[in-house]
Design a protein around this motif. Structure first.
Motif, PDB file in Angstrom:
ATOM      1  N   ALA A 108      -4.058  -0.719 -38.538  1.00  0.00           N
ATOM      2  CA  ALA A 108      -5.427  -1.048 -38.957  1.00  0.00           C
ATOM      3  C   ALA A 108      -5.693  -0.595 -40.387  1.00  0.00           C
ATOM      4  CB  ALA A 108      -6.422  -0.406 -37.999  1.00  0.00           C
ATOM      5  N   ALA A 109      -5.177   0.588 -40.747  1.00  0.00           N
ATOM      6  CA  ALA A 109      -5.394   1.109 -42.100  1.00  0.00           C
ATOM      7  C   ALA A 109      -4.718   0.228 -43.143  1.00  0.00           C
ATOM      8  CB  ALA A 109      -4.871   2.537 -42.189  1.00  0.00           C
ATOM      9  N   ILE A 110      -3.503  -0.207 -42.863  1.00  0.00           N
ATOM     10  CA  ILE A 110      -2.809  -1.097 -43.794  1.00  0.00           C
ATOM     11  C   ILE A 110      -3.603  -2.383 -44.001  1.00  0.00           C
ATOM     12  CG2 ILE A 110      -0.753  -2.548 -44.076  1.00  0.00           C
ATOM     13  CD1 ILE A 110       0.841  -0.298 -42.689  1.00  0.00           C
ATOM     14  N   ARG A 111      -4.116  -2.933 -42.905  1.00  0.00           N
ATOM     15  CA  ARG A 111      -4.888  -4.179 -42.987  1.00  0.00           C
ATOM     16  C   ARG A 111      -6.237  -3.974 -43.677  1.00  0.00           C
ATOM     17  NH1 ARG A 111      -2.976  -8.152 -39.213  1.00  0.00           N
ATOM     18  NH2 ARG A 111      -1.227  -7.353 -37.974  1.00  0.00           N
ATOM     19  N   ALA A 112      -6.844  -2.811 -43.460  1.00  0.00           N
ATOM     20  CA  ALA A 112      -8.181  -2.576 -44.002  1.00  0.00           C
ATOM     21  C   ALA A 112      -8.175  -2.236 -45.489  1.00  0.00           C
ATOM     22  CB  ALA A 112      -8.865  -1.454 -43.227  1.00  0.00           C
ATOM     23  N   PHE A 113      -7.114  -1.587 -45.961  1.00  0.00           N
ATOM     24  CA  PHE A 113      -7.152  -1.018 -47.315  1.00  0.00           C
ATOM     25  C   PHE A 113      -6.104  -1.585 -48.272  1.00  0.00           C
ATOM     26  CE2 PHE A 113      -8.919   2.196 -44.416  1.00  0.00           C
ATOM     27  CZ  PHE A 113     -10.207   2.266 -44.936  1.00  0.00           C
ATOM     28  N   THR A 114      -5.355  -2.587 -47.831  1.00  0.00           N
ATOM     29  CA  THR A 114      -4.441  -3.287 -48.734  1.00  0.00           C
ATOM     30  C   THR A 114      -4.547  -4.784 -48.487  1.00  0.00           C
ATOM     31  OG1 THR A 114      -2.528  -3.283 -47.230  1.00  0.00           O
ATOM     32  CG2 THR A 114      -2.818  -1.338 -48.625  1.00  0.00           C
ATOM     33  N   MET A 261     -15.178   4.339 -46.036  1.00  0.00           N
ATOM     34  CA  MET A 261     -13.831   4.091 -45.526  1.00  0.00           C
ATOM     35  C   MET A 261     -13.841   4.000 -44.010  1.00  0.00           C
ATOM     36  SD  MET A 261     -11.500   6.574 -47.957  1.00  0.00           S
ATOM     37  CE  MET A 261     -10.128   6.448 -46.819  1.00  0.00           C
ATOM     38  N   ARG A 262     -14.656   4.852 -43.398  1.00  0.00           N
ATOM     39  CA  ARG A 262     -14.737   4.852 -41.930  1.00  0.00           C
ATOM     40  C   ARG A 262     -15.300   3.527 -41.433  1.00  0.00           C
ATOM     41  NH1 ARG A 262     -16.589   9.697 -41.660  1.00  0.00           N
ATOM     42  NH2 ARG A 262     -18.773   9.289 -41.232  1.00  0.00           N
ATOM     43  N   SER A 263     -16.268   2.990 -42.128  1.00  0.00           N
ATOM     44  CA  SER A 263     -16.855   1.707 -41.734  1.00  0.00           C
ATOM     45  C   SER A 263     -15.841   0.573 -41.853  1.00  0.00           C
ATOM     46  CB  SER A 263     -18.079   1.394 -42.609  1.00  0.00           C
ATOM     47  OG  SER A 263     -19.108   2.332 -42.369  1.00  0.00           O
ATOM     48  N   ILE A 269     -10.581  -2.069 -36.680  1.00  0.00           N
ATOM     49  CA  ILE A 269     -10.265  -1.712 -35.291  1.00  0.00           C
ATOM     50  C   ILE A 269     -10.898  -2.723 -34.337  1.00  0.00           C
ATOM     51  CG2 ILE A 269     -10.778  -0.039 -33.472  1.00  0.00           C
ATOM     52  CD1 ILE A 269      -8.414   0.784 -35.146  1.00  0.00           C
ATOM     53  N   LYS A 270     -12.140  -3.077 -34.588  1.00  0.00           N
ATOM     54  CA  LYS A 270     -12.823  -4.070 -33.746  1.00  0.00           C
ATOM     55  C   LYS A 270     -12.179  -5.435 -33.893  1.00  0.00           C
ATOM     56  CE  LYS A 270     -17.387  -1.858 -33.526  1.00  0.00           C
ATOM     57  NZ  LYS A 270     -17.015  -0.591 -34.186  1.00  0.00           N
ATOM     58  N   ALA A 271     -11.781  -5.805 -35.113  1.00  0.00           N
ATOM     59  CA  ALA A 271     -11.156  -7.108 -35.344  1.00  0.00           C
ATOM     60  C   ALA A 271      -9.820  -7.221 -34.610  1.00  0.00           C
ATOM     61  CB  ALA A 271     -10.944  -7.325 -36.838  1.00  0.00           C
ATOM     62  N   LEU A 274      -8.996  -3.084 -30.716  1.00  0.00           N
ATOM     63  CA  LEU A 274      -8.458  -1.763 -30.392  1.00  0.00           C
ATOM     64  C   LEU A 274      -9.565  -0.753 -30.094  1.00  0.00           C
ATOM     65  CD1 LEU A 274      -5.642  -1.442 -33.115  1.00  0.00           C
ATOM     66  CD2 LEU A 274      -5.388  -2.068 -30.708  1.00  0.00           C
ATOM     67  N   ASP A 275     -10.738  -1.254 -29.733  1.00  0.00           N
ATOM     68  CA  ASP A 275     -11.882  -0.375 -29.540  1.00  0.00           C
ATOM     69  C   ASP A 275     -12.197  -0.109 -28.064  1.00  0.00           C
ATOM     70  OD1 ASP A 275     -12.511  -3.085 -29.360  1.00  0.00           O
ATOM     71  OD2 ASP A 275     -14.615  -2.779 -29.882  1.00  0.00           O
ATOM     72  N   VAL A 276     -11.262  -0.442 -27.160  1.00  0.00           N
ATOM     73  CA  VAL A 276     -11.448  -0.144 -25.738  1.00  0.00           C
ATOM     74  C   VAL A 276     -10.690   1.133 -25.399  1.00  0.00           C
ATOM     75  CG1 VAL A 276     -11.054  -0.941 -23.385  1.00  0.00           C
ATOM     76  CG2 VAL A 276     -11.731  -2.579 -25.156  1.00  0.00           C
TER      77      VAL A 276
END
Length: 397
Positions: A108-114, A261-263, A269-271, A274-276
């Motif tokens: 998720a971090a790779i997708r969110a920040f790159t 960053m958290r948002s 994560i929701k996309a 992975l939020d269950v």
């Protein structure tokens, strides 16, 4: 005398545990393996979970409904207790993002920040899914390879400075403690890495899943605590899975200290759906991060240290052609078979196939892993001794 019995044998062949079934092993190695294998590959342990975790899961099972659940106050209280007790850190519960796994969090971090095509720095030989995630998301693997000197690994900071300065390289995935080489990075090493990344706008995603498995003489330093402003430039991924042998409960915690960053991370994560949360995992984590769980962990560390010493002594006495330095952390041993003269294919054939000791082949960890094996010592001492005997016979034949 120890309160907990880590010599007790638990039959994992009667469950769906991947580690102990030949099907997953054959699929993983793409070879036939012996039915009497000794599995020392996937990084879970053969010990019973702490009694406090077992009782918590049983108690939850008795509630008779296993629907959707969310972490409550007791969950966050347990996580913050752990950081206060183990590291003396007052952790703000608002910084904790609950996810199913560390690998999922890194994804998720790779997708969110790159963005696709941008570079993600890793330090091989390192846990293979790092490179896999980068490639699968369309990013570019950038290797800042570790340097091995007399069996001990260090970071190549000079090369890191060059790589971090390139504008297309946006993120670094740090493995701390390091899987598979067993290093527990010092505060000074982490500070130098953090400064290089901060000065060049490279986000650090620190995988600290092995942070509780650290041996005497070494100390794990949570990355965000190294310097005061590092918290603004990092994401820290943790989980109880390795510590308490509860990987199957699918619970991890990602610590993100910057609200924006958290948002962005939460949105990803929701996309990715992975939020269950795992109903039993929530109860297990709350029970594990407790004084009872800590008592169990302290005894586990003593036992694992004894296992690492067994490997050291056996190598010195029976395998003079194998190089091995005891791990500073993790329950993983990194064996260097270069001086045997065997190729990677020959090592796999002799050790995994013919001897039936299922280790992870070194090339799985990328450049620098050639002619190595990763051995999981999270098992009974009797099983470990039997595995070492088989390995010795396989390499001496």
């Amino acid at each position: 005398m120890m309160k907990y019995d880590f010599d007790r044998v638990i039959d994992r062949s009667v469950t769906n545990d991947m580690k102990w079934h030949t099907g997953p092993v054959r699929s993983y190695l793409n070879v036939e393996v012996r039915e009497d294998m000794i599995p020392m590959w996937i990084a879970d342990m053969d010990f019973a979970c702490p009694p406090c975790v077992v009782e918590a899961v049983k108690a939850r099972a008795e509630k008779e409904i296993y629907g959707y659940c969310a972490p409550g106050a007791d969950y966050f209280k347990a996580v913050t207790y752990w950081y206060k007790s183990r590291y003396g850190i007052a952790l703000d519960p608002a910084c904790i993002c609950v996810v199913p796994s560390v690998v999922g969090a890194i994804n998720a971090a790779i997708r969110a920040f790159t963005q696709p095509g941008e570079g993600v720095i890793i330090q091989q030989p390192v846990y293979e899914p790092f490179a896999g995630l980068i490639q699968q998301t369309g990013r570019t693997v950038v290797n800042n390879g570790l340097v091995c000197e007399q069996g001990r690994y260090r970071m190549n900071f000079e090369e890191l400075e060059q790589l971090a300065a390139k504008p297309e390289n946006k993120l670094l995935v740090l493995c701390s403690p390091h899987n598979p080489v067993g290093r527990v990075w010092s505060r000074e090493e982490l500070a130098r890495l953090g400064r290089i990344c901060k000065e060049n706008g490279v986000l650090v995603v620190s995988d600290e899943i092995h942070s509780d498995i650290v041996y005497p003489g070494h100390k794990h330093t949570p990355f965000w605590t190294v310097e005061e402003d590092f918290a603004k430039h990092c994401i820290v991924c943790t989980a109880p899975g390795k510590t308490f042998n509860v990987a199957g409960l699918k619970m991890a915690n990602t610590l993100i200290f910057d609200p924006d960053m958290r948002s962005r991370f939460d949105a990803q994560i929701k996309a990715m759906s992975l939020d269950v949360r795992n109903t039993f995992g929530l109860e297990g984590v709350a029970a594990a991060y407790s004084p009872e769980g800590e008592e169990w962990l302290e005894e586990l560390l003593v036992y694992l240290k004894g296992n690492a010493e067994l490997v050291r002594d056996y190598v010195q006495e029976h395998l003079p052609q194998v190089d091995f330095v005891e791990p500073e952390g993790t329950f993983l041993c990194w064996l260097d078979l270069t001086r045997t003269g065997l190729t990677d294919a020959e090592i796999l054939k002799r050790v995994d196939v013919e001897a039936g000791v299922i280790c992870v082949p070194g090339p799985w960890f990328g450049k620098g892993g050639e002619r190595h094996l990763r051995l999981n010592i999270g098992c009974t001492r009797a099983n470990l001794a039997a595995a070492m005997e088989r390995i010795a016979q396989a390499l001496q034949s």
